[in-house]
Design an enzyme around this catalytic site. Structure first.
Site, mmCIF file in Angstrom:
data_model
loop_
_atom_site.group_PDB
_atom_site.id
_atom_site.type_symbol
_atom_site.label_atom_id
_atom_site.label_comp_id
_atom_site.label_asym_id
_atom_site.label_seq_id
_atom_site.Cartn_x
_atom_site.Cartn_y
_atom_site.Cartn_z
ATOM 1 N N HIS C 64 0.840 -1.195 0.000
ATOM 2 C CA HIS C 64 0.000 0.000 0.000
ATOM 3 C C HIS C 64 0.885 1.259 0.000
ATOM 4 C CE1 HIS C 64 -2.483 -3.133 1.941
ATOM 5 N NE2 HIS C 64 -3.462 -2.568 1.280
ATOM 6 N N GLU C 99 8.865 -1.283 3.908
ATOM 7 C CA GLU C 99 9.505 -0.001 3.580
ATOM 8 C C GLU C 99 10.905 0.062 4.209
ATOM 9 O OE1 GLU C 99 6.336 -0.372 4.228
ATOM 10 O OE2 GLU C 99 5.430 0.540 2.454
ATOM 11 N N ASP C 113 27.537 -0.019 -4.996
ATOM 12 C CA ASP C 113 27.766 0.693 -6.255
ATOM 13 C C ASP C 113 28.885 1.729 -6.120
ATOM 14 O OD1 ASP C 113 27.122 1.528 -8.957
ATOM 15 O OD2 ASP C 113 26.215 3.306 -8.059
#
Lengths: 142, 142, 142, 142, 142, 142
Positions: C64, C99, C113
């Site tokens: 959601h 989340e 990275d």
């Protein structure tokens, strides 16, 4: 959207500038000694700016999506003014000047957002293209 | 990111401004009579601006995602200057001033992008907050 | 997607962790003294993590969209391991554990990275939920 | 962001792995016979993973946007562990290893999200690069 | 964008429909027995549809961002026609009918995209709102 | 996702169509004389459509991200029906037909969204590919 299917790819560069003006010397100091509560203003704004450059075609309807192949963001402090310079490069059929300008505006807005809690008088001035090379005509603005 | 879990929702408004300066009267004319090759500059830039306002939290790391419940974008022409005014409203725990400023910057950039083919001298000036209401302190800038 | 229309909003917190393991002490040193060529690893990864937390519902179909009302990201160095801790809070009808976990994974990937050019042996271990409060059941993992 | 304007495009592949560990045999069974309430775990996670691979440059500031020209996602079950393997290919100036790792992490998180209602003990382990070919140096990890 | 700051939140539902028409019975068969080369058409299209519903305000300028609190997607096969039904619910100040219609269109397009390699004659018909409840006026279309 | 690493880039075009049917002549009139309260329907929908074309690979899992190098959107009014035609071009390894169809659907949905306040009976019909050139086989549908 302009038709670029028949154009040749060439090396393109663009440098755009935004000027962020703070209202007090203490704000400059807080940035320099790393005491802005929201974090490191230049590093986090650089991160936002890189993403902003890459998302230009997501926000501006007429912009072609293009391979952003280099981006560098620098900051210069002069009194109460911080000058943001965003350089973008690609090897493609169209230029990257709007990408550079969007990046400069996102960096400036992120600085505004991070500085807001400690300085209510921050302003953004002069988002402009300083230089572009690689298309039909080069541009060099002071 | 500032913790707003314990704050009360209140009615918030913010109005931000950007000034787009073109270099020739012909550019203003082309906008007014609908002869800009890329299309209707004000309508398309308004579309881009609405999306820009809504995507602010997607681009600025510290911004809270929030329910944009109203957005209005207006243009005023004065000589070679076009003033963009973006008004944003919400009923939430934090303000919408950065959203309004981001919207103003996206509108201005989209105008730059659409006008670029007919005017190489477009510049963006003064992205600033004109007014905000609804948080701890209101702001009213001339 | 689970139907939450009839649920009550409550205060929710979640803390997730990711462990980034580098292969050499020199990598830790480079992070600490700010000598990683791509920039300040913790600040830029924090920026990426904040955005990652907010974009969770953009990537995971069943999630959601929800108002992320607080996010804090911390780093702890122990030998060759850097532990990333992401805390998310909201006042809403469903929890923020995915989340927080997505944020932890984005922070870890961004570190990977940025460190890749100076250390080919970086690995990401144990993305897990450490703690959640505010729903039907609290969870506390060592 | 690293300058790749002068690099040659070559064929690049990368394979990344994530391990999802569930806590009970019943969870594996539910996946296999299609009884997970949120739907088909492997198909929906594959969809999320494809999108995750493509959005890598949207989340990680330093990543170059690049043409993802092939992506394949496979699942292997061994006891309580499910190994996710994400293969990405392109013909471009820079590699796709971070894309593959981001894809693997999104697949694993989506599995976590879909399995959460039936298994509170799911964990994500070892997001790592298994193999890359096509740049200056190839990598082959067990 | 319409001003909804002063509106009351109410329970809103919307159901939208799209009809996907394939050209051959073999296509229906391939979907049913899971032999479409690109994967499980219904599961992957459902994943795309959930994301599409949530991204409606990202694409349509005038749409308010809103908390999608439930989404369900169903498929019914009748001869060569597959009817997609997307139901969306929220508890908010404005309705979810455009979200449901956007979801239906994304599901239909994804089916088209996945079926294209095995059936060149797929068409999308009748994207329409079947039902909405919760605003000033309910709508019930056959 | 289909492997296109070994394919040759060729010039690709696709034209897709959507039909928007309004329920009253007054709606057509309001569009033509610029009296739709939400703004200029054709210009704003064109802006949404350009962005929709570019975001196709963001929504559909199996779609390759590709350089959209031209996009044109036209509207034809015939009685109560407005036909939207979206043309997309690129020079790349795979076609743009799904991009054109996604653009047509976004334009049609945006028209629906803008017209909703003045016409409750708007419907979207026949999203289909009219023509494609440049791949293994051309398609020409009436």
């Amino acid at each position: 959207m302009v038709d670029i299917t028949q154009k040749q790819s060439t090396h393109r560069t663009a440098i755009a500038q935004a000027v962020v003006k703070v209202s007090r010397q203490e704000t400059i100091k807080a940035i320099q000694i790393g005491k802005v509560p929201k974090g490191d203003v230049f590093s986090m704004s650089k991160a936002a700016g890189f993403l902003g450059v890459k998302k230009t075609a997501d926000l501006l309807p007429d912009c072609h999506p293009l391979p952003v192949e280099h981006c560098a963001i620098d900051f210069t402090i002069d009194g109460l003014e911080i000058t943001v310079e965003v350089m973008v490069q690609t090897f493609y059929k169209t230029g990257v000047e709007v990408e550079a300008m969007h990046g400069a505006s996102v960096v400036a807005l992120n600085m505004y957002d991070m500085l807001k809690p400690i300085d209510k008088g921050v302003e953004i001035h002069h988002i402009k293209l300083l230089k572009k090379t690689g298309g039909k005509s080069d541009i060099h603005n002071g």
